[in-house]
Every structure is written in C-alpha cells, then in structure tokens.
Design a protein around this motif. Structure first.
Motif, PDB file in Angstrom:
ATOM      1  N   PHE A 187      39.979  54.345  63.482  1.00 20.51           N
ATOM      2  CA  PHE A 187      40.165  54.590  64.920  1.00 20.51           C
ATOM      3  C   PHE A 187      41.263  55.649  65.128  1.00 20.51           C
ATOM      4  N   TYR A 188      42.353  55.497  64.398  1.00 21.47           N
ATOM      5  CA  TYR A 188      43.435  56.492  64.543  1.00 21.47           C
ATOM      6  C   TYR A 188      42.958  57.888  64.118  1.00 21.47           C
ATOM      7  N   ARG A 189      42.087  57.945  63.105  1.00 18.64           N
ATOM      8  CA  ARG A 189      41.543  59.257  62.702  1.00 18.64           C
ATOM      9  C   ARG A 189      40.828  59.915  63.871  1.00 18.64           C
ATOM     10  N   GLU A 190      40.029  59.104  64.577  1.00 18.29           N
ATOM     11  CA  GLU A 190      39.290  59.618  65.748  1.00 18.29           C
ATOM     12  C   GLU A 190      40.255  60.060  66.847  1.00 18.29           C
ATOM     13  N   ILE A 191      41.299  59.272  67.037  1.00 15.71           N
ATOM     14  CA  ILE A 191      42.278  59.601  68.086  1.00 15.71           C
ATOM     15  C   ILE A 191      42.980  60.923  67.763  1.00 15.71           C
ATOM     16  N   VAL A 192      43.349  61.089  66.503  1.00 17.71           N
ATOM     17  CA  VAL A 192      44.042  62.324  66.109  1.00 17.71           C
ATOM     18  C   VAL A 192      43.097  63.523  66.273  1.00 17.71           C
ATOM     19  N   ALA A 193      41.837  63.340  65.872  1.00 22.30           N
ATOM     20  CA  ALA A 193      40.865  64.442  66.006  1.00 22.30           C
ATOM     21  C   ALA A 193      40.671  64.789  67.486  1.00 22.30           C
TER      22      ALA A 193
END
Ligand SMILES: Cc1ncc(COP(=O)(O)O)c(C=O)c1O
Length: 403
Positions: A187-193
């Motif tokens: 989820f954090y990967r998606e948020i950063v992207a």
C-alpha cells in the motif's frame, strides 16, 4: 472588533467537550466512571528512563536552553532505531528533527508548508491534528476514505482530478487512530508512486509503530525505495515508552520538509528540556523489553474487552494494532449518533468513550474505546455495558467478567 478571530472561526468547538462535561458531572456526583475515552497511557514510564532523567537533571548545564532540533545524540538514536527496526538509513543532521511530541511536529510542519487556500488530502475519520493542523494554517481539506486499500487509492486519484488547486499534501496514519487499521508495504508503495506522479508530499503518522498484537508488524513508509523524495514520517515516544506527558517525538525523511520544520521550530521553541532529550536517547538506545511488556499488557486488555463486548451482544472488530477498539454503534442506537450514544452509555453503564464524530463526520457511526484502564476496571466497564445493553434480559454474568 470582529466577533471572532478568523482562525478560531475555522475551529469547531471541541467535540469531546460535551461528553467530558457529562463525565465531570457524574464524577462530581461521586459516581465511579470507568474512563475509556482519551488515549492517555496509564502505565508508568519504565524506571531506567526515569532514572536517566533524574541523573541528567542533576547537571546544571542541562538547565540552559536546549537545541531546538534535538541534541545530536538523540537524533542519532532515532536514526539507529530506523536502521534496526525498518532497515532505513537516515542522516541525523538533515533527515531527522526532534519535536515536542509528534502532534507539535505535525502542526508546525503544516504551518511551514501551507499557503492559504491550499488543498490537503486527509483520511476521514482521523486523529484531529491531521486536518486541523492544516486548517489552522489556512488550507482546505478534502476527505478521503481511511481504509488502506484500492478504494482509497481510487479516491485519491479522483481527488486530484477534482480539486482546485491541486492538493499539495496527503496524510496517512497506520496503525490508525481511531480505527486501528494497519497498512502494508505494498500500500505504501502505491502511495509513494501516487505522490510522485502528482508531486504531492506525504506526511505519515507512525505514532503506534510498536503497538501491534499479531504477526503483522507495522512498516514505515520510508521503507519504500525513493520514499524520501516525497515523504516525511512522525514517530513518538508517547505510546512506545509510556512517555505521553514528556512531549517527545520526531519527524524523519525528506530533507526539504525536515529543513522547513526545523526552520519554523527555530523561531518558536528551544527544544524539549535537555534532561528529557537525554532520557529519550537512553530509551531508544537502551533495553527494549519494556516494549514487549507493554504489548502484552494491551493484548490482554484487548482480548478481555473484545470478548466481553461480544458477550454483551456488541460485536466489534478485533484491532491488530493501536490502543483502541473502534466500535460500530449497535443498530438500535444508531439514530442517536456518536455523541448521543456516548452520553447514554455514560449515564447507563458508567463508562466513558470517545464519540466517533470527534474524528470526522464519517466517524459518527462509531465510538472509540481506549484500552487505558487495567483488566479489572475493564471488566467493571463490561458489566455496566452488559446490563445496559441487555437490560432485564441480561444473561447471568459470565464467570470471566466476575473477576
Ligand atoms: C495518531 C496519533 N498521532 C499523534 C498523536 C500525538 O502523539 P504525541 O504525544 O507524540 O504528540 C497521537 C496521540 O494520541 C495519535 O493518536
């Protein structure tokens, strides 16, 4: 004179005040109220941390003004914590600043980076400073769903398309206060992207980093490669080491945001009292078994509370993290809203909880129950709740709730 100051007009009266008043009145009438309202840890700070404070305060040099951004050893200790816990490297000079609790850091970073009229994305429900830090600074807030999943990601994309001006920052807080929900690294990967694509800063509130009860361990957003390009993260000594009254927290990550916060703070404060910073350093560098003890304590309280509520006919989700049960208001009381239900619960079962609306309009279907009393008091609360919810139909009290 204007009737009300501009900034004050943007702050609604404190929503918890109504329930607090009812609580004070009941206590004044000598009623024994079990207070599960505020997330105020009831356990003492571990003795080795208190001993370090006492030792440091004996040295008169610590009585002077301290360092606004935190003494070097403390910032280094925080960087070491990130290294061992998250495998994240931080430069203590440029990527860490100590704050007077994470709340102060969140509010002053909001002030540092906000221009009047900016739009900020904030999950709803959420801890009040997440939106009000920015509202005080003159921003408009656009609410997004709080569940760390596809729905939230889609809502964020929609918010960017439909917000004018384009949002400048997004808040995330997992484990969440009030919901107890956790996010995973994907989820954090998606948020950063998402943040990189739209050039939006992310403020992650990780105040409950160490309060987890199952196999899932809360990650840091800074674990995502490249997160530091857009994200800053707040951590706190308040819950991890039962140091809520000490006012000690941190911001870490994006150097531009850290520098902005450091600059604002250099005008506003001289940092926490040096003995507090020395003791906080000892806490981060010292033995960590006190954290496991604390987890055990909360896990036990959580289990007693959730099981007892179920026996009272009130099914609530079991939180995997944080210090709260986020409880949907039972169907037949839904029409009262969270303030009405909290007041009724106080009157009938002598238990104080926090009305969900205090965390935003989408919280009004719930109340937040804090695990801040011992299991004996929690059992007392459960007996009150059970006889209120079941009235004359109350089944005999389960042996579990008797002691
Ligand atoms: C999600 C969250 N963030 C921040 C804070 C504030 O913590 P601190 O004591 O570090 O200011 C709290 C306190 O309850 C909280 O629940």
């Amino acid at each position: 004179m204007a009737e009300e100051f501009h900034r004050i007009r943007r702050l609604p009266p404190y929503v918890f005040a109504e329930v607090n008043q009812a609580k004070a009145k009941a206590r004044a009438a000598a009623e024994d109220i079990v207070d599960l309202g505020m997330g105020n840890p009831d356990s003492p700070t571990p003795p080795h941390i208190v001993a370090k404070l006492i030792e440091a305060v004996q040295d008169p040099r610590t009585h002077r003004y301290s360092a606004s951004k935190g003494i070097p050893g403390l910032r280094k200790a925080l960087a070491n914590y990130y290294e061992r816990r998250f495998n994240v490297s931080l430069n203590p000079e440029t990527e860490v600043v100590a704050t007077l609790g994470s709340k102060e850091g969140l509010a002053n970073l909001a002030a540092a980076i906000t221009s009047p009229g900016d739009t900020i994305l904030v999950p709803n429900p959420s801890y009040p400073i997440h939106q009000f830090g920015f509202i005080i600074a003159g921003a408009s807030v656009r609410s997004v769903p709080h569940t760390p999943d596809e729905d939230m990601l889609r809502a964020l994309e929609r918010a960017v398309v439909h917000s004018v001006p384009k949002p400048t920052a997004l808040i995330v807080n997992y484990p969440s206060n009030p919901t107890g929900l956790m996010a995973d690294l994907d989820f954090y990967r998606e948020i950063v992207a998402f943040a990189k694509k739209h050039e939006i800063y992310v403020l992650s509130d990780l105040a409950y980093a160490e309060l987890y009860y199952g196999d899932r361990i809360p990650p840091s957003i800074l674990e995502v490669p490249g997160a530091k390009d857009v994200a800053v993260e707040f951590t706190s000594m308040s819950k991890t080491y039962n140091m809520a009254g000490w006012r000690m927290g941190f911001a870490a990550g994006n150097p531009k945001l850290i520098s902005a916060l450091t600059r604002v703070k250099s005008y506003l404060d001289y940092g926490a009292f040096t003995p507090i910073q020395v003791a906080a350093t000892a806490a981060l560098n010292g033995p960590q078994d006190c954290i496991e003890d604390m987890r055990k304590l909360y896990r036990e309280r959580r289990d007693v509370l959730v099981k007892g509520l179920k026996q009272a006919g009130w099914d609530v989700p079991v939180p995997d993290a944080g210090m709260f049960v986020w409880a949907p208001i039972p169907e037949r009381f839904k029409h009262l809203g969270s303030v009405g239900f909290s007041k009724l619960l106080l009157e009938k079962s002598k238990v104080a909880v926090a009305p969900g609306i205090g965390f935003g309009e989408h919280g009004d279907t719930h109340v937040r129950i804090a695990m801040v009393e011992n299991t004996q008091r929690i059992r007392q609360a459960l007996r009150g709740i059970r006889s209120f919810l079941q009235g004359d139909n109350a089944a005999p009290i389960d042996a579990d709730l008797e002691h």
